[in-house]
Motif scaffolding. Structure first.
Motif, short mmCIF file in Angstrom:
data_model
loop_
_atom_site.label_atom_id
_atom_site.label_comp_id
_atom_site.label_asym_id
_atom_site.label_seq_id
_atom_site.Cartn_x
_atom_site.Cartn_y
_atom_site.Cartn_z
N LYS A 1 39.70 -43.30 44.71
CA LYS A 1 40.61 -42.30 44.16
C LYS A 1 41.67 -42.91 43.24
O LYS A 1 42.01 -42.34 42.21
CB LYS A 1 41.28 -41.51 45.30
N TRP B 1 46.75 -37.96 45.44
CA TRP B 1 45.94 -36.78 45.74
C TRP B 1 46.43 -35.56 44.96
O TRP B 1 45.64 -34.77 44.46
CB TRP B 1 45.97 -36.48 47.24
N HIS C 1 44.36 -33.37 42.20
CA HIS C 1 44.25 -31.93 42.32
C HIS C 1 44.73 -31.24 41.04
O HIS C 1 44.05 -30.40 40.46
CB HIS C 1 45.10 -31.48 43.52
N ASP D 1 42.47 -32.07 38.18
CA ASP D 1 41.06 -31.79 38.40
C ASP D 1 40.20 -33.01 38.04
O ASP D 1 39.24 -32.92 37.28
CB ASP D 1 40.65 -30.59 37.54
N TYR E 1 34.49 -38.19 49.51
CA TYR E 1 35.84 -37.85 49.97
C TYR E 1 35.89 -36.44 50.57
O TYR E 1 36.83 -36.11 51.28
CB TYR E 1 36.82 -37.89 48.81
N TYR E 2 34.90 -35.61 50.23
CA TYR E 2 34.90 -34.24 50.72
C TYR E 2 34.03 -34.12 51.97
O TYR E 2 32.98 -34.78 52.07
CB TYR E 2 34.35 -33.29 49.66
N THR F 1 37.74 -29.21 50.30
CA THR F 1 38.38 -28.98 49.00
C THR F 1 39.60 -29.90 48.92
O THR F 1 40.07 -30.41 49.94
CB THR F 1 38.90 -27.53 48.85
N MET F 2 40.09 -30.06 47.71
CA MET F 2 41.24 -30.95 47.55
C MET F 2 42.47 -30.43 48.31
O MET F 2 43.11 -31.21 49.02
CB MET F 2 41.54 -31.13 46.05
#
Ligand SMILES: Nc1nc2c(ncn2[C@@H]2O[C@H](COP(=O)(O)OP(=O)(O)O)[C@@H](O)[C@H]2O)c(=O)[nH]1
Lengths: 308, 578
Positions: A45, A202, A206, A209, A216-217, A270-271
């Motif tokens: 990330k 993070w 988000h 996008d 990660y999800y 979801t984020m």
């Protein structure tokens, strides 16, 4: 969303936009002052954010330096797929370097222990990779909030001709003026995300996008459940008698090598849910009076992520 | 997204997009309670912050009670102190629903001036801790002095350990009075006094019932509400960091707005060339902007093709910075090797790096009482007022009015270390005049271009540097004049340190300039070469010249012919021949 529209009051920046502006400034300084910079790209990330910032720094031009991924051969398939697709899709040049000798020798953490394995497949490979191409400055995605000992790390971190961090040679950094002078053979690591926290990262992903590796999800994934831990079964980890993979709704909090990365049970697909989960975990840590747990935790992560 | 569909987390994330960033620094003597205070801020704010999301979610929070050693949160430094490892600035982060904070945590011991200055350089607020039992100590003065030197806009004097003086208003008032008394000469902009107990939490996150006499806000309240002014004054300054040129049609200048606002359509001037143009567009990855302000990182495109490179600066012609090679500055010395006058250093200032010399150390400044102490050199952690001379002009403002364009670092060109941090003084201009210097002259603001002058004159405005041959200079002047050149001698009767600027002035006017220096003035010669440009500069080796003046003159004329500066002599053929 434009920066202006987000501003709280006229002509002030939100914290994320202020961090963004600072990071872009750093990235441009390095591109202007070093002969051959490179961006270390770990596919995680933080790298994703760093890559977006590099895109922004030189827009509409291309990123004027390549990316370098140090491949240990133990990365998740989804990471490699992402690596081979995403940077190319935004026009970034990517080099991959592996310590082929150690890989051929069958280096792995079960045989060597984590530390030694990292030493061969990450640290050694990184130094060799930098030397091979003659890079004199390498961007890394490390943040100061990751653990206590990093709190004092400079944005420009100097390495001697052997790639060693030299405590005597670290320079005071004032204002936004960075001293970029090095002698031949010396290199620096640059940390443009120094002042970002995990939550900032993070939130920025988000807000912007930014595409990230799907690991990660949360998703149903085959895992071996061992006590509290979830072991991914990619790359055939040695299993104990009777252990069998089962499908578990889970995700990765950080991305590293398959043998050394545990998954967590999670429904965060979801984020916003990931951010919420991060919060709730911290709160429970706080309520249990485990001060700084996340910091100690990230030290572990750091080890696993192969800290550059 | 419709309001109804918005979950708590979405609402929370939305809110997060309206948060500002405040950087502050903390200073205190050992055991004043700095670690405890920071630990409490980090810990309690986490609570406040996380509860915020929790409350949106209507979740219950079980606060656990009992004393916590808050200083554990930040004890990284302590361990080091005990081990005798270099103590450095540590950066820490916390956030509340209103703001995100970056703390530059600097050790308070007296020898750490360098660290305090480092931490203060990016801070908009400083917390100076005072132990209620001890009152204002020499250390507190030092901290306040450095805060003022680095022009931190807000200073919070936190009188700590109020629990140990029974929350006495009298004690608090006396400390405030003492502090105000010595801070009178410091030009601190906004000072806040605050009684706290870091240990007990009084007035840290919320107002304490144990200090009913205290009317101001809690520390966190102050941190969350002080105005953050990052525009650093009104004057627009845009140092160019990088030229973005992906295609022949796009040429953008990338940089971070140092101060003020730049708008599409603005008339701007480029320093040092003095060329003017208009802002065609302000480009970002997220779309073009109508305006950009400090500290945004953007890319600016101009209407005209102007030659701009890294180190140049865009400004508004009506609000020029100082353009000079000389200035006075306060310097904090940061290296174990002392600062010596006349040693070469590099100055890094905005995106500009130039060779420089400290020409004079006026005095040292005592960090205890601000008195001026005569000094020959500056040692580690000492502060002094110096005159600096750079090889090329810098574009700057006094530090007190612009913390970006008024700041620079000094680099040792041999060790490559950062050895000093400088803040440019108000007096820059006066200093130039006093010394009869020309460094402040803006050579290139003319609307005529060098090319136009060249065309009119028929030759390039080269500079010829001669050593100790004044007679040759005048013979050559006559020769060139007779051959139709615009030419001018600057002889060694002016002070040699003015030669480079005068040469530059004369060459800027389009003249062939012949400089004669009395003796071999290497430094001046190199500076002149820098100023007029090495391709326009002829340094005549005295050894190569005939000892007969007239022959020496002919030698130089031939050289200029050979280099295509002047045409071969054709007077014998046409013109005045019989
Ligand atoms: N009574 C009381 N003790 C305090 C207060 N703040 C700090 N201390 C104590 O003072 C000592 C030094 O504090 P510490 O935070 O380590 O100081 P530092 O050296 O400035 O970081 C510790 O024993 C703390 O518990 C306070 O507000 N009241």
């Amino acid at each position: 969303m434009s920066a202006v529209a987000e501003a709280i009051s006229p002509r002030t920046l939100t914290h994320l936009r202020a961090l963004e502006a600072e990071s872009i400034h750093i990235i441009r300084e390095v591109a202007a002052e070093f002969a051959k910079p490179v961006m270390l790209y770990s596919i995680g990330k933080d790298s994703s954010v760093m890559l977006r910032l590099a895109q922004k720094a030189f827009y509409p031009g291309p990123i004027p330096f390549p990316l370098l991924h140090i491949d240990t051969s133990f990365k998740f398939r989804e990471m490699i797929e992402f690596r081979d697709k995403y940077p190319a899709s935004i026009g970034a040049e990517l080099f991959v370097y592996r310590n082929e000798e150690a890989i051929a020798d069958g280096a792995n953490p079960y045989k060597l222990g984590t530390q030694k394995c990292c030493g061969f497949l990450k640290t050694r490979a990184l130094l060799d990779g930098l030397a091979k191409y003659g890079f004199d400055a390498a961007f890394g995605g490390a943040r100061r909030d990751e653990e206590k000992s990093r709190a004092k790390e400079r944005i420009y971190s100097f390495r001697d001709a052997y790639g060693q961090w030299d405590p005597k040679n670290q320079r005071p950094e004032l204002w936004n003026i960075y001293n970029a002078r090095i002698d031949k053979g010396e290199t620096i690591r640059v940390f443009p995300l120094s002042n970002w926290t995990e939550l900032d990262v993070w939130q920025y992903i988000h807000l912007e996008d930014i595409p990230i590796v799907p690991l990660y999800y949360a998703k149903e994934r085959p895992m071996v459940v061992r006590g509290e831990s979830l072991l991914p079964i990619e790359n055939d980890p040695p299993l104990m008698p009777g252990e069998k993979p089962q499908m578990v709704m889970s995700r990765m909090r950080s991305l590293g090598c398959t043998p050394c990365t545990g998954a967590i049970r999670s429904n965060a697909d979801t984020m916003p849910k990931i951010i919420e989960e991060l919060f709730l975990m911290r709160r429970s840590e706080r309520e249990n009076r485990i001060i700084d747990h996340d910091q100690e935790g990230s030290m572990e992560l750091k080890k696993r992520e192969g800290y550059f | 997204m419709s309001a109804g569909a918005q979950s708590a987390i979405d609402e929370f994330l939305e809110q997060e997009q309206h948060k500002e960033l405040l950087r502050f620094t903390t200073a205190g003597s050992v055991d004043d309670g700095k670690s405890t205070l920071i630990g409490r801020l980090l810990y309690d704010s986490k609570g406040v912050y996380e509860d915020q999301l929790a409350s949106v979610k209507k979740a219950s929070v079980n606060r656990s009670a009992g004393p916590i050693d808050f200083s554990l949160l930040t004890d990284g430094l302590k361990a080091e102190r005990e081990q005798g490892i270099t103590i450095d600035v540590a950066y820490r982060y916390f956030t509340t629903p209103k703001r995100k904070f970056i703390i530059a945590d600097t050790p308070g011991h007296e020898q750490y001036t360098r660290n305090m200055a480092t931490g203060a350089s990016t801070a908009q607020l400083a917390i100076v801790l005072v132990d209620a039992r001890k009152g204002v100590l020499p250390q507190s003065r030092r901290h306040a002095f450095i805060a003022s030197l680095l022009a931190i806009p807000h200073v919070v004097v936190a009188v700590n350990k109020m629990d140990l003086v029974e929350y006495s208003e009298e004690v608090f008032d006396r400390i405030c009075r003492d502090f105000r008394e010595f801070a009178r000469d410091l030009h601190l902009k906004n000072v806040y006094f605050l009684p706290i107990s870091a240990l007990e939490g009084d007035n840290v996150v919320s107002n304490s019932p144990r200090t009913p006499w205290y009317r101001g806000g809690s520390l966190l309240h102050i941190l969350e509400t002080v105005p953050i002014d990052l525009n650093f004054g009104e004057d627009m300054r845009f140092p160019v960091q990088y030229v973005v040129r992906p295609t022949l049609d796009f040429r953008g200048y990338a940089g971070q707005v140092a101060s003020g606002v730049i708008q599409r359509g603005d008339a701007v001037m480029v320093l040092p060339s003095g060329r003017t143009s208009k802002v065609k567009s302000i480009v970002t990855f997220d779309g073009n902007l109508a305006e950009a302000y400090a500290p945004q990182s953007v890319t600016v495109c101009l209407e005209d093709e102007v030659d701009i490179s890294r180190g140049d600066m865009l400004v508004k012609p009506s609000r020029m910075p100082h353009v000079s090679r000389r200035f006075e500055a306060t310097v904090v010395w940061m290296a174990s090797q002392p600062m010596n006058v006349d040693q070469p250093y590099l100055v890094k200032h905005t995106s500009h790096q130039v060779r420089a010399q400290i020409t004079r150390l006026h005095h040292r400044v005592s960090i205890d009482d601000l008195s001026k102490i005569p000094a020959e050199r500056l040692e580690l952690n000492e502060i002094g007022v110096v005159s600096v001379e750079t090889h090329r002009p810098l574009f700057f403002d006094p530090y007190t009015s612009n913390r970006t364009t008024g700041a620079f670092i000094l680099i040792d060109p041999v060790s490559n270390l950062t050895v000093g941090a400088g803040m440019i003084a108000e007096r820059a201009e006066r200093e130039d005049r006093k010394r009869g210097g020309l460094a402040g002259v803006e050579f290139e603001r003319s609307r005529l271009t060098a090319a136009e002058r060249w065309e009119r004159a028929g030759h390039r405005p080269v500079t010829i540097w001669l050593t100790a041959r004044t007679e040759v200079a005048y013979l050559l002047e006559r020769e060139l004049f007779d051959r139709g050149c615009m030419v001018h001698v600057i002889a060694d009767d002016v002070e040699s340190h003015l030669l480079p600027e005068l040469a530059k002035l004369s060459s800027a006017a389009g003249l062939i300039t012949i400089c004669t220096s009395a003796s071999d003035e290497q430094a001046e010669r190199e500076r002149a070469r820098d100023l007029v440009g090495s391709d326009q500069f002829f340094d005549i080796d005295p050894q190569s010249l005939s000892t007969k003046d007239i022959d020496a003159k002919d030698q130089i004329a031939k050289l200029l012919e050979a280099r295509g500066i002047i045409r071969p002599d054709d007077r014998g053929i046409g013109g005045d021949g019989i």
